[in-house]
Design a protein around this motif. Structure first.
Motif, PDB file in Angstrom:
ATOM      1  N   ALA A  20       0.850  -1.192   0.000  1.00 17.70           N
ATOM      2  CA  ALA A  20       0.000   0.000   0.000  1.00 17.70           C
ATOM      3  C   ALA A  20       0.889   1.247   0.000  1.00 17.70           C
ATOM      4  CB  ALA A  20      -0.904  -0.012   1.219  1.00 17.70           C
ATOM      5  N   MET A  32      -5.673   0.899  -2.253  1.00 19.15           N
ATOM      6  CA  MET A  32      -6.188   1.384  -0.976  1.00 19.15           C
ATOM      7  C   MET A  32      -7.411   2.274  -1.184  1.00 19.15           C
ATOM      8  SD  MET A  32      -4.873   0.240   1.805  1.00 19.15           S
ATOM      9  CE  MET A  32      -5.471   1.495   2.947  1.00 19.15           C
ATOM     10  N   PRO A  46      -3.103  -1.566   5.728  1.00 20.87           N
ATOM     11  CA  PRO A  46      -1.987  -1.393   4.799  1.00 20.87           C
ATOM     12  C   PRO A  46      -0.669  -1.865   5.411  1.00 20.87           C
ATOM     13  CG  PRO A  46      -2.568   0.712   5.802  1.00 20.87           C
ATOM     14  CD  PRO A  46      -3.537  -0.302   6.349  1.00 20.87           C
TER      15      PRO A  46
END
Length: 903
Positions: A20, A32, A46
């Protein structure tokens, strides 16, 4: 591995994004964003060692530092990092991952292996299911999951779209959103290194939130898993396929005509048909067809009526129908009479039903009602062009009213085409709101109807009861195998014509008497014995197509003609093919079958689906004529007849003018015997019978060619569809001395199986079906007898013999999950035979079978009052557990524990 852990992939409760990112334009950032804005209710975590947070969400530096075990991980890190990430996820407990990253196969790791291989090894070690790599990701709109880097979200719906092309995924999303088409699943498959089309079909085929499955396929890997999964899914819901790469760049050199004719796309099309799926050719067709299937009841037949307010539209529709192989309904006199009562005298008085350009709302309504009542009509296409004297919207409302008022399943088989733009736009909207399929042109409406027809035909192939072959047949397999083994021992890859004919003769295929000679003089002496015209052919292991090099001479009337032809042939062959080994000649009596058609029956080996059968018009110009159809073995009589019916020569075979119909039954039997030949002898990689003469008296193989190679697999293993496992047949003697046969069930057993269930006592029926069942429908009976031997098994006990086959006395069946973990069983024996040991024998046979194929456990349920079954289960080692709230016991036999104990 199939459906194991797929629930974690397609219905996760939490997601981790490895890679991420906050960097604008990066895949990690888009992932994301899509996950956070999709409406997913579970945690989204993440992972990035360089950021404390991503998109405002607390980030973690590594998989090992995650505060929870995510159900699903989405990986978008550089290729070299992926194997270690997958290993870490496995140790953590994650069992599903989407690998967005590309280039793993090109990345070499310190071990010398590719990143792809190391990733797969880690995934298999921990049982992680992988989607991808090199994919767009996946969307499950129903749970708000957008685990993709697609440019826009998908709407929720009941259609699953599965594609090997990420670019096509984004194009379809772009296409679907403005049309308000929603999806249950939207899956980009990528390189399919773990999760493949077979796995996805197994999952979606039983998913209650998916009503139809759409596939874009570039290639598949495991043919048998794909076919089994496709056949299972297609029994439950429509499965539509776009297959790319339809045209190969020319045919490769082949030892047989069949090898040149049976192209890869033909074979894939045959596989789609056999599995009960429907092939379409572009995105518009894909979605219009699924819309048509969703909005129409199943077709009961193929007779189409065309209702139109313009003659030209009707003619265009008929042209498209006939060109597509459709059938125009012939109006019955009473239908014509009823139409004449409500239409002006100038109507067409036939089909298409032209109700004239000034047709108003009432004329549309009355005419359609008549057609919907007509028993000789199975579907109606209503065509309309705007005119100055009639309102197009009112005409649409008349059609909607007729459909609604007519009621019943037949009323749903109405397709429409309001041709034009602005003047008909409101009418089209009305059809959409009413759930009636509508199309922009007469041609597209008719083609949509024909896709319904093709879908119906493909589905019927899954449900038909195939007739038994007209005679019991036991081939001389050992004799045929000896011929092939001797040729392989000599290092030959091509049987001589006499050897090939000997193989065909061993399988009961009539051939022309053929003699092998060394010299033209010897050929002449044989010709003298024939007392009639002879045929002379060169005999060489290096020459496959003899006529191409002047190596065939026909209708040689005298021995002298044979002598001269032989010497001339040697000179021609030497010029055309210098260096070819000449073993001599074959000489045979000229075959004479009055009014015979020249056919070809052949076999080729497809690199993906294995052996395929070909049938068509034969002769020396067979590649030019290109009249052929292909099918996957094994065949039965229905499948053989269907294969023959897909060729142009089929119409000629049915007879015309003073030409008697050919013996179609014997042609089909010959196809069955060739099918059995390639099942029994896996060394055969190509063969031709060309020409196969066929007339009213039977068939005769005039020329034969067989290409062979050492076999890597058994005959059954190399087939895309597992054939009937004859090796599982056995005899059994009951306690009263009755001799029975225990064997796998066959599709041809449906009549006997229907009779068997009809003779069960009410108590037997209640215990077997958990309720009162007077009569099972045809579709259910077909499902019980037409099984996929790769995933299901049913053993019947029968008294053999009788003109209509044997009498079924009992049956045990199992359905095994795609992972071969669990087999669910059911068993029933006629009440008057209980106490004879038959039920125990059937169960023992099934237990042995499941154990041999590595199944982990056998489970089943029985009612608490079924004392005989409970006692039998206990004697066989089953454990039992009461199901809470129900008068049912769950029975379970752990086969792995048994195997461990035995060891």
């Amino acid at each position: 591995m199939s459906t194991r852990n797929l629930e974690k992939l397609f219905n996760p409760r939490s997601v981790a994004v490895i890679g991420a990112s906050n960097r604008p334009g990066s895949v990690g950032r888009v992932l994301m964003h899509n996950l956070l804005h999709g409406g997913f209710e579970g945690p989204i975590v993440p992972v990035n060692p360089k950021h404390g947070s991503v998109a405002g969400v607390l980030a973690f530096p590594s998989v090992q530092t995650l505060p929870m075990v995510p159900d699903l991980a989405v990986i978008c890190t550089p290729p070299a990092t992926v194997p270690k990430i997958v290993e870490g996820l496995g140790a953590l407990g994650t069992r599903a991952a989407i690998v967005i990253t590309a280039g793993l196969g090109r990345e070499t790791m310190p071990s010398g292996a590719s990143a792809m291989d190391e990733m797969l090894a880690a995934a298999r070690r921990w049982g992680i299911r992988l989607l991808g790599p090199n994919c767009l990701g996946m969307l499950v709109p129903g749970i708000g999951l957008n685990a993709s880097f697609a440019h826009q979200p998908a709407l929720p719906g009941k259609i699953a779209f599965v594609s090997q092309s990420g670019a096509l995924c984004t194009a379809v999303l772009d296409w679907a959103v403005p049309r308000e088409i929603g999806f249950s699943h939207f899956i980009s498959m990528g390189e399919c290194v773990d999760l493949d089309f077979g796995d996805v079909l197994d999952y979606l085929g039983s998913d209650p939130d998916t009503s139809a499955i759409l596939l874009y396929i570039e290639s598949i890997s495991e043919r048998r898993k794909f076919m089994s999964a496709a056949r299972a899914a297609a029994r439950n819901k429509p499965v539509l396929v776009i297959k790319s790469g339809r045209y190969a760049e020319g045919a490769k050199a082949a030892a047989s005509h069949t090898g040149a004719l049976a192209g890869g796309d033909d074979v894939f099309f045959a596989a789609i048909r056999r599995a009960g799926m429907l092939r379409v050719y572009d995105i518009d067709q894909l979605f219009s067809t699924v819309e048509t299937l969703a909005r129409s009841a199943p077709l009961k037949g193929e007779r189409l009526a065309i209702l139109t307010n313009g003659g030209g539209l009707g003619v265009m529709a008929v042209d498209t129908l006939i060109e597509s192989g459709g059938r125009l309904a012939e109006l019955a006199p009473e239908t014509v009479e009823r139409l004449s009562a409500v239409l002006p005298a100038t109507w067409s008085h036939g089909n298409p039903v032209d109700i004239i350009g000034d047709a108003d709302r009432m004329r549309h309504y009355q005419a359609l009602n008549v057609l919907l009542d007509a028993k000789e009509i199975d579907a109606v296409v209503v065509l309309h062009a705007p005119t100055a004297t009639a309102d197009s919207t009112e005409a649409a409302e008349a059609v909607i009213q007729a459909v609604k008022e007519h009621g019943g399943p037949r009323a749903n088989i109405v397709l429409t085409s309001w041709v034009g733009a602005k003047a008909v736009a409101a009418g089209r909207r009305r059809f959409g709101e009413a759930g009636i399929a509508t199309y922009s042109s007469p041609e597209s409406a008719v083609r949509a109807f024909m896709r319904l027809v093709h879908y119906r035909r493909n589905q019927e192939m899954l449900m038909e009861v195939p007739p038994s072959a007209p005679e019991q047949f036991t081939p001389a397999t050992d004799s045929a195998r000896l011929v092939i083994e001797q040729a392989l021992a000599r290092g030959e890859g091509l049987l001589s014509e006499p050897e090939a004919k000997a193989v065909f003769a061993a399988y009961g295929i009539p051939t022309v008497e053929t003699h092998v000679v060394k010299t033209p003089e010897e050929a002449a002496r044989y010709a003298e014995r024939f007392q009639g015209p002879a045929a002379l052919k060169i005999l060489s292991p290096d020459i496959s197509h003899k006529s191409d090099v002047g190596g065939v001479m026909l209708d040689l009337e005298t021995p002298e003609a044979v002598l001269h032809a032989g010497h001339a042939m040697l000179r021609r062959v030497e010029e055309a093919f210098p260096g070819a080994r000449i073993a001599g000649f074959t000489v045979q009596r000229m075959a004479r079958l009055k009014g015979a058609h020249e056919l070809i029956i052949g076999v080729a080996t497809d690199p993906l689906f294995g052996p395929v059968l070909l049938f068509g018009e034969g002769g020396t110009a067979v590649e030019v004529i290109a009249d052929r159809a292909v099918a996957l073995p094994p065949l039965n009589m229905n499948l053989a007849r269907e294969l023959v019916s897909r060729t142009r020569i089929y119409n000629l075979l049915q007879g015309y003018r003073d030409q008697a119909p050919a013996d179609l039954e014997t042609i089909c039997v010959t196809l069955l015997r060739v099918s059995q030949l390639i099942i029994d002898i896996p060394e055969i990689v190509e063969l031709d019978i060309n020409p196969l003469f066929a007339n009213a008296e039977g068939v005769l193989a005039v020329d034969a060619r067989i290409k062979i190679s050492a076999a890597a697999d058994t005959g059954a293993a190399r087939l895309a569809i597992r054939p009937y496992p004859k090796e599982l047949e056995e005899s059994f003697v009951m306690q009263d001395g009755s001799h029975l046969v225990l064997r796998p069930i066959r599709p041809e057993d449906q009549p006997a199986h229907h009779e068997f269930i009809g003779k069960l006592s009410p108590e037997d029926v209640r215990f077997r079906f958990f309720g009162s069942v007077k009569q099972l429908p045809h579709s259910q009976m077909a499902r019980l007898t037409q099984i996929d031997y790769d995933r299901e098994m049913a053993f019947i006990a029968e008294i053999p013999g009788g003109p209509a086959g044997g009498t079924t006395l009992g049956v045990v069946r199992t359905v095994t999950d795609p992972d071969n973990e669990r087999a669910e069983f059911a068993v029933v024996v006629r009440s008057d035979l209980k106490g004879q040991g038959l039920g125990r024998k059937l169960m023992e046979k099934m237990i042995d079978y499941c154990r041999q194929r590595g199944t982990r456990e056998i489970v089943g349920q029985t009612q608490t009052g079924n004392d005989r079954m409970l006692a039998l289960a206990a004697a066989l080692g089953f454990s039992r557990r009461a199901v809470p709230g129900e008068e049912v016991y769950e029975l379970r036999l752990d086969l792995q524990r048994e195997a461990t104990a035995a060891a």
